[in-house]
Design an enzyme around this catalytic site. Structure first.
Site, mmCIF file in Angstrom:
data_model
loop_
_atom_site.group_PDB
_atom_site.id
_atom_site.type_symbol
_atom_site.label_atom_id
_atom_site.label_comp_id
_atom_site.label_asym_id
_atom_site.label_seq_id
_atom_site.Cartn_x
_atom_site.Cartn_y
_atom_site.Cartn_z
ATOM 1 N N CYS A 1 41.556 39.534 45.502
ATOM 2 C CA CYS A 1 40.550 39.280 44.477
ATOM 3 C C CYS A 1 39.632 38.104 44.815
ATOM 4 O O CYS A 1 40.076 36.969 44.923
ATOM 5 C CB CYS A 1 41.287 39.001 43.170
ATOM 6 S SG CYS A 1 40.219 38.936 41.763
ATOM 7 N N CYS B 1 35.077 34.971 36.287
ATOM 8 C CA CYS B 1 36.115 35.149 35.271
ATOM 9 C C CYS B 1 36.352 33.808 34.587
ATOM 10 O O CYS B 1 36.278 32.763 35.216
ATOM 11 C CB CYS B 1 37.416 35.622 35.927
ATOM 12 S SG CYS B 1 38.741 35.968 34.755
ATOM 13 N N CYS C 1 43.901 32.151 41.809
ATOM 14 C CA CYS C 1 42.956 33.270 41.959
ATOM 15 C C CYS C 1 41.580 32.789 42.397
ATOM 16 O O CYS C 1 41.008 31.889 41.783
ATOM 17 C CB CYS C 1 42.859 34.032 40.631
ATOM 18 S SG CYS C 1 41.666 35.378 40.663
ATOM 19 N N GLU D 1 32.939 42.732 43.864
ATOM 20 C CA GLU D 1 33.714 43.454 44.865
ATOM 21 C C GLU D 1 34.393 44.669 44.234
ATOM 22 O O GLU D 1 34.751 44.652 43.061
ATOM 23 C CB GLU D 1 34.822 42.542 45.411
ATOM 24 C CG GLU D 1 34.308 41.272 46.047
ATOM 25 C CD GLU D 1 35.436 40.336 46.444
ATOM 26 O OE1 GLU D 1 36.617 40.684 46.247
ATOM 27 O OE2 GLU D 1 35.125 39.251 46.952
ATOM 28 N N CYS E 1 39.970 49.985 42.899
ATOM 29 C CA CYS E 1 40.133 48.781 42.085
ATOM 30 C C CYS E 1 38.751 48.321 41.627
ATOM 31 O O CYS E 1 37.889 48.025 42.451
ATOM 32 C CB CYS E 1 40.821 47.730 42.952
ATOM 33 S SG CYS E 1 41.076 46.164 42.131
ATOM 34 N N CYS F 1 42.797 31.202 36.402
ATOM 35 C CA CYS F 1 44.163 31.189 36.920
ATOM 36 C C CYS F 1 44.163 30.389 38.228
ATOM 37 O O CYS F 1 43.266 30.541 39.055
ATOM 38 C CB CYS F 1 44.655 32.617 37.145
ATOM 39 S SG CYS F 1 44.761 33.563 35.616
#
Ligand code: SAH
Length: 346
Positions: free
Chosen positions: A337, A113, A120, A92, A106, A117
């Protein structure tokens, strides 16, 4: 295998021109300009190259832009792109309108990832792979074409705040920062870009030495203990070490490190947390950017009350700190995100 020319740095392109294309060096800047300044997507468009060269190029090289598979425009002007890479993976990128109508983009740096976290969406997906130079900068080509086609306001700032942990893709990040500052290419000065990171000391040191960008640190908690609950992987680096690395980060007189602090209702948004944060950061050359959590289903967190966010900010001000609240944009198009990709996969 044909090489995607967007994956080459200026030096890489020069080596390609000399050794693969067997052409003189000056062809490098000509091709670079076609790729990054005039956004051509095919070799026929490179009209100052010889006919023979234009015929030869497609056999050994390609120009692979990420392909837009979904595009959503929010009522507030935020534009979110879901992009497909050549291997089918999805990432994205978001265009966020500023007060003067300029856009900030962004950018993503990884597919997925590894930081996991707990709040997220991207963290939930796990890590798949790093993005290449062409995939990072290709996001800018796609967005700039969108802007040019619609005569929108120009792209002014870049933030590496999309999917992925930029410092875990450090070499390619540094190459990309260098390439995008080329004045015969994308022509972005690094002063207009920010690298958002959980903060990895050794890599922060390298970023600092490169002089190519300033970091924004996703802190999200005032204590090691709470941070470890919210960001289990990132918090493997003790906060003391992170702060030491930031204190050593080379900065010009007026520059500041930004700390991002995501407010989660009832978790890290009390005035006690604000006091602890002021104790931690009050004497440092920094600014704090408060972010209200953008809620997603299936996550054990809620957005903070607006009043609480304001009280939190005021306490930091009263302690003499610079603090701002990030405007929340694009909630109607799932702009946080990883939300759009998650939407597509379900
Ligand atoms: N890995 C880097 C950059 C990507 S995340 C980093 O951690 O900084 C970019 C920012 O969005 C981080 O501050 C992250 O904590 C925040 N974020 C993630 N999910 C969010 C959500 N649902 N609402 C608001 N901010 C979120």
């Amino acid at each position: 295998m044909r090489v995607n020319l967007l994956d080459l740095t200026m030096e890489g392109l020069e080596a390609f021109v000399i050794h693969e294309l067997k052409a003189p060096r000056f062809r490098t800047t000509q091709i670079w300009k076609w790729l990054w300044q005039y956004d051509v997507r095919g070799f026929e468009g490179m009209t100052n190259l010889s006919k023979a060269m234009r015929a030869q190029l497609p056999q050994i090289a390609s120009i692979d832009w990420p392909e837009t598979v979904d595009l959503r425009t929010s009522e507030d002007g935020t534009v979110k792109f879901l992009l497909r890479l050549t291997d089918g993976k999805l990432i994205e990128t978001v265009l966020i309108p500023g007060a003067q109508g300029n856009f900030t983009q962004c950018l993503s740096t990884q597919v997925g990832c590894a930081m996991a976290c707990t709040f997220c969406n991207t963290g939930l997906m796990g890590f798949e792979r790093n993005l290449t130079h062409g995939e990072i900068l290709g996001q800018i080509l796609v967005a700039r074409r969108h802007i040019r086609d619609r005569d929108l306001q120009p792209l002014k700032r870049l933030v590496f705040m999309g999917m992925g942990e930029p410092l875990n893709n450090l070499d390619t990040l540094l190459d990309s920062l260098k390439s995008m500052s080329s004045d015969i290419g994308l022509d972005f000065s690094w002063r207009r870009s920010t690298v958002s990171t959980v903060g990895l000391p050794k890599k922060l040191k390298i970023l600092g030495e490169s002089g190519l960008a300033l970091p924004a640190i996703s802190l999200h908690a005032p204590t090691q203990e709470l941070r470890a609950k919210l960001m289990p992987v990132a918090a493997q680096v003790p906060m003391i070490e992170l702060m030491a690395a930031l204190d050593a980060f080379p900065m010009k007189p007026r520059e500041r490190i930004t700390f991002e602090y995501l407010l989660l209702k009832g978790v890290n948004d009390s005035l006690d947390h604000a006091r602890q944060l002021a104790d931690l950061l009050g004497q440092r050359r920094c600014k704090v950017n408060l972010i209200a959590y953008n809620p997603t289903e299936d996550m054990p967190y809620d957005a903070p009350e607006r009043e609480q966010v304001l009280r939190f900010e005021k306490l930091l001000w009263d302690r003499g700190m610079t603090a701002t609240i990030r405007r929340s944009m694009g909630a109607d198009i799932k702009a946080a995100c990883g939300q759009l990709k998650a939407d597509h996969q379900s």
